[in-house]
Write a protein that holds these residues in place. Structure first.
Motif, PDB file in Angstrom:
ATOM      1  N   UNK A 324       0.789  -1.222   0.000  1.00  0.00           N
ATOM      2  CA  UNK A 324       0.000   0.000   0.000  1.00  0.00           C
ATOM      3  C   UNK A 324       0.821   1.271   0.000  1.00  0.00           C
ATOM      4  N   UNK A 325       2.007   1.253   0.571  1.00  0.00           N
ATOM      5  CA  UNK A 325       2.832   2.461   0.659  1.00  0.00           C
ATOM      6  C   UNK A 325       3.629   2.710  -0.604  1.00  0.00           C
ATOM      7  N   UNK A 326       4.333   1.698  -1.092  1.00  0.00           N
ATOM      8  CA  UNK A 326       5.289   1.896  -2.184  1.00  0.00           C
ATOM      9  C   UNK A 326       4.736   1.527  -3.558  1.00  0.00           C
ATOM     10  N   UNK A 327       3.686   0.722  -3.622  1.00  0.00           N
ATOM     11  CA  UNK A 327       3.132   0.314  -4.899  1.00  0.00           C
ATOM     12  C   UNK A 327       3.806  -0.891  -5.526  1.00  0.00           C
ATOM     13  N   UNK A 328       4.936  -1.349  -4.975  1.00  0.00           N
ATOM     14  CA  UNK A 328       5.562  -2.560  -5.509  1.00  0.00           C
ATOM     15  C   UNK A 328       4.844  -3.775  -4.926  1.00  0.00           C
ATOM     16  N   UNK A 329       5.219  -4.962  -5.377  1.00  0.00           N
ATOM     17  CA  UNK A 329       4.566  -6.160  -4.867  1.00  0.00           C
ATOM     18  C   UNK A 329       4.839  -6.337  -3.370  1.00  0.00           C
ATOM     19  N   UNK A 330       3.873  -6.973  -2.672  1.00  0.00           N
ATOM     20  CA  UNK A 330       4.033  -7.168  -1.237  1.00  0.00           C
ATOM     21  C   UNK A 330       4.673  -8.519  -0.932  1.00  0.00           C
ATOM     22  N   UNK A 331       4.824  -8.804   0.352  1.00  0.00           N
ATOM     23  CA  UNK A 331       5.522 -10.020   0.765  1.00  0.00           C
ATOM     24  C   UNK A 331       4.766 -11.281   0.363  1.00  0.00           C
ATOM     25  N   UNK A 332       3.441 -11.239   0.442  1.00  0.00           N
ATOM     26  CA  UNK A 332       2.657 -12.415   0.058  1.00  0.00           C
ATOM     27  C   UNK A 332       2.916 -12.760  -1.403  1.00  0.00           C
ATOM     28  N   UNK A 333       2.917 -11.729  -2.258  1.00  0.00           N
ATOM     29  CA  UNK A 333       3.188 -11.963  -3.674  1.00  0.00           C
ATOM     30  C   UNK A 333       4.604 -12.508  -3.857  1.00  0.00           C
ATOM     31  N   UNK A 334       5.557 -11.930  -3.116  1.00  0.00           N
ATOM     32  CA  UNK A 334       6.941 -12.387  -3.231  1.00  0.00           C
ATOM     33  C   UNK A 334       7.058 -13.879  -2.911  1.00  0.00           C
ATOM     34  N   UNK A 335       6.473 -14.295  -1.799  1.00  0.00           N
ATOM     35  CA  UNK A 335       6.607 -15.687  -1.375  1.00  0.00           C
ATOM     36  C   UNK A 335       5.993 -16.641  -2.396  1.00  0.00           C
ATOM     37  N   UNK A 336       4.820 -16.283  -2.928  1.00  0.00           N
ATOM     38  CA  UNK A 336       4.177 -17.159  -3.917  1.00  0.00           C
ATOM     39  C   UNK A 336       4.951 -17.183  -5.231  1.00  0.00           C
ATOM     40  N   UNK A 337       5.333 -15.995  -5.700  1.00  0.00           N
ATOM     41  CA  UNK A 337       6.006 -15.902  -7.003  1.00  0.00           C
ATOM     42  C   UNK A 337       7.395 -16.513  -6.954  1.00  0.00           C
ATOM     43  N   UNK A 338       8.148 -16.247  -5.870  1.00  0.00           N
ATOM     44  CA  UNK A 338       9.503 -16.785  -5.815  1.00  0.00           C
ATOM     45  C   UNK A 338       9.484 -18.319  -5.733  1.00  0.00           C
ATOM     46  N   UNK A 339       8.517 -18.856  -5.014  1.00  0.00           N
ATOM     47  CA  UNK A 339       8.392 -20.314  -4.956  1.00  0.00           C
ATOM     48  C   UNK A 339       8.145 -20.887  -6.345  1.00  0.00           C
ATOM     49  N   UNK A 340       7.257 -20.242  -7.113  1.00  0.00           N
ATOM     50  CA  UNK A 340       6.972 -20.707  -8.476  1.00  0.00           C
ATOM     51  C   UNK A 340       8.207 -20.585  -9.371  1.00  0.00           C
TER      52      UNK A 340
END
Length: 493
Positions: A324-340
Motif C-alpha cells: 500500500x505504501x510503495x506500490x511494488x509487490x508485497x511479501x505475500x506476492x513475493x513468497x508465492x512468485x519466488x516459490x513458483x
C-alpha cells in the motif's frame, strides 16, 4: 527478516481498507473448513447474523438453502480442479430464513499454508424483478402492435445481454463484448455503437463496432479523446447527464447517446445509431418509443454496474498483491512468485538469482525526521528499483525498509551487475527532504545476492542465504555487495 507480528499488522490494515469499509458484502472463508475468517459490516447486515456469530463457528454452508447444497458442493469441487476465480448467481439463506438471490464473486488465494476464498455478494433481487417486469413489457408491446415486432424482438435480447456481462473477465473484454452484441444482426442489430469512458476531465474512446457515421448533426465527430468542458456535442450530452441523466436523441441522424451510470457517478457514455426503419416505428408510436427508452436506460445502467464491478474486483486483486505504501509487490506476492520461479528454474535447470536490499541507517532518518519522511524515501527507493528492473523481474517490499528483487534467467554475473547498478542509482539519487528541500538526503544500501545452485534444495534456502549475506554486508561494510560462496561450475553457468 521481518517480524511475523509486523506482517500480520500490515495484513490487518489492508483488510480494514478492502473489507470493513467496503459497501459490498465481503467475506473470507477457510477453504478446507468453510468457516468464516473475516466478514465486514455489509456482509453481517445482508446475512442477518452479527459479525461475532459469523466468526464464532458458522460455516458458509450454513447460509446455503438445503435444496442448493448439491450445487454448492459442485462449486467446491470445481475450485479444487483449478477454477480459482469466478462469478456466478446463487441463493443464500439469511438468519430469518429468507431466501435471497445473490451474485457471487469469489477468488481462491493462498494465505500462509492454507487456502482461503475471498468473495463478495451482491443482492440481485431487484434485477430479477426487473427482468420479470421487462419480459411482461415485451409481451405487452408485441400484443399491442405487430408493427413494432422488430423492436420487441430486440428488447427480448436485453436480459440475455445483461446476463452475459457477468462472465466478462476484464473491462476491455466487457466493452468489446457489448459493442459486438449491440451491432450483431442476430441480436440488437444497431448500425453503430461506440463507448467512451470518463478519465478525470476527459472521455476516452474505448471501443466501437459497426459502420462509423461520418458526422451526426451539430458536428458530432468521434475523436479518441473529448474534453467534457468543451463544446463538442458529446461533451454537452455528458454534462447534461451529470445534471439529469436525460437521453440525448438526434432524430435527424438516428443517434442516441446514453450515460453509463455506476452506483454513485457516471462512468462514461454509449453512442448508438439505430436502423432507419426502426426509427420510423418509434416515431410513429410514442408509447413504444418510451418503452424502448426505458429498456435502453436499464441496459446502460447494467453496463455501468458491470464496468464498476470489474473495477472493484481488479482493485481488490491489486490490493491483495501490492504494498500500500510503495506500490511494488508485497511479501505475500513475493513468497508465492519466488516459490513458483524457484520450482520452474529447478525443474528445467534455468538460471535464477535473488537480491535482498536494505537501506543503511534508515532507522535514524525515521527517528530524527519522522515516519512521513521515511515513507517518502521508501516510495522513491521503490520507484528506483522499478525503473532499473526488467519486465520479467519482480520488485517486492519484504518488510520495513527491506526489499527483494526476483531475477529470473539471471546468473551470478548478471545479478552482481544488476546489484551494482541499483546501488549506484540509489547512492547518487537526491532523496526528497520535506524539512529542507534544498538539502536532499543521500542514502546507501546493502545488498545480499543468492544464485540458484545444485547445493540449494528449496526456495527458503535461497531466501535465507540472501538474508544472511545481506546481514553480513551491513555488519562488515555498509552498502557493500555480498556474493555467495559458489563452486566454479555454478559461477560459469
Amino acid at each position: 527478516m521481518k517480524n511475523p507480528t509486523a506482517v500480520n499488522s500490515a495484513g490487518t490494515n489492508l483488510y480494514k481498507i478492502a473489507f470493513d469499509d467496503c459497501n459490498d458484502p465481503q467475506y473470507i472463508v477457510n477453504f478446507d473448513t468453510l468457516r468464516f475468517i473475516a466478514v465486514n459490516r455489509s456482509f453481517a447486515a445482508i446475512s442477518g447474523y452479527s459479525e461475532k456469530a459469523l466468526l464464532s463457528g458458522l460455516k458458509y454452508s450454513d447460509l446455503v438453502p438445503a435444496e442448493d447444497l448439491p450445487r454448492f458442493k459442485d462449486i467446491i469441487k470445481r475450485r479444487k480442479t483449478g477454477v480459482h476465480s469466478e462469478r456466478y448467481s446463487f441463493r443464500i439463506k439469511t438468519r430469518s430464513g429468507k431466501i435471497m438471490p445473490v451474485e457471487v464473486s469469489a477468488h481462491l488465494v493462498k494465505l500462509d499454508q492454507h487456502y482461503a476464498v475471498i468473495g463478495s455478494w451482491r443482492d440481485v433481487t431487484s434485477r430479477q424483478v426487473w427482468e420479470k417486469n421487462n419480459r411482461e413489457k415485451v409481451s405487452e408491446l408485441a400484443l399491442a402492435n405487430n408493427r413494432i415486432l422488430l423492436l420487441t424482438e430486440k428488447i427480448k435480447d436485453v436480459p440475455k445481454l445483461t446476463s452475459s456481462l457477468l462472465k466478462m473477465p476484464t473491462e476491455e473484454h466487457l466493452i468489446k463484448h457489448i459493442c459486438t452484441a449491440l451491432c450483431d444482426r442476430r441480436q440488437l442489430n444497431y448500425e453503430f455503437c461506440a463507448i467512451y469512458l470518463l478519465n478525470e476531465h476527459y472521455l476516452d474512446y474505448g471501443y466501437s463496432k459497426g459502420v462509423r457515421p461520418r458526422v451526426c448533426r451539430n458536428e458530432m465527430t468521434l475523436p479518441p479523446r473529448i474534453d467534457i468542458r468543451k463544446n463538442h456535442t458529446i461533451a454537452k450530452a455528458f454534462r447534461n447527464f451529470l445534471a439529469d441523466r436525460n437521453i440525448f436523441w438526434d432524430s435527424a441522424k438516428g443517434c442516441i447517446i446514453l450515460p453509463l451510470a455506476g452506483r454513485e457517478k457516471i462512468l462514461g457514455l454509449i453512442l448508438l445509431r439505430i436502423n432507419p426503419k426502426e426509427q420510423e416505428l418509434m416515431e410513429a408510436n410514442p408509447a413504444a418509443k418510451k418503452g424502448y427508452y426505458d429498456v435502453l436506460e436499464t441496459l446502460t445502467n447494467s453496463i455501468g454496474l458491470a464496468i464498476e464491478n470489474i473495477r472493484l474486483s481488479e482493485a481488490l486483486k491489486i490490493q491483495s498483491i501490492r504494498d500500500g505504501l510503495t506500490g511494488v509487490f508485497n511479501r505475500r506476492y513475493f513468497e508465492n512468485t519466488f516459490t513458483e520461479e524457484f520450482q520452474r528454474a529447478k525443474r528445467y535447470k534455468r538460471r535464477l538469482s535473488l537480491l535482498f536490499l536494505d537501506l543503511d541507517k534508515f532507522k535514524a532518518i525515521n527517528d530524527t525526521y519522522g515516519h512521513k519522511q521515511g515513507d517518502i524515501i521508501l516510495r522513491e527507493v521503490a520507484g528506483l528499483l522499478q525503473r532499473n528492473s526488467r519486465k520479467i523481474d519482480s520488485v517486492c517490499r519484504y518488510g520495513g525498509d527491506e526489499f527483494a528483487v526476483i531475477l529470473p534467467e539471471t546468473d551470478w554475473k548478471g545479478a552482481s551487475l544488476k546489484a551494482r547498478n541499483i546501488s549506484t542509482h540509489v547512492q547518487t539519487y537526491r532523496f526528497t527532504n520535506i524539512t529542507n528541500p534544498k538539502n536532499p538526503f543521500r542514502i546507501a544500501i546493502s545488498i545480499g545476492i543468492s544464485v540458484l545452485s545444485d547445493a540449494i534444495n528449496t526456495a527458503d534456502d535461497m531466501i535465507i542465504e540472501s538474508d544472511k549475506l545481506l546481514f553480513k554486508a551491513k555488519k562488515r561494510n555498509p552498502h557493500a555487495l555480498r556474493r555467495p560462496n559458489l563452486p566454479p561450475a555454478v559461477r560459469s553457468r
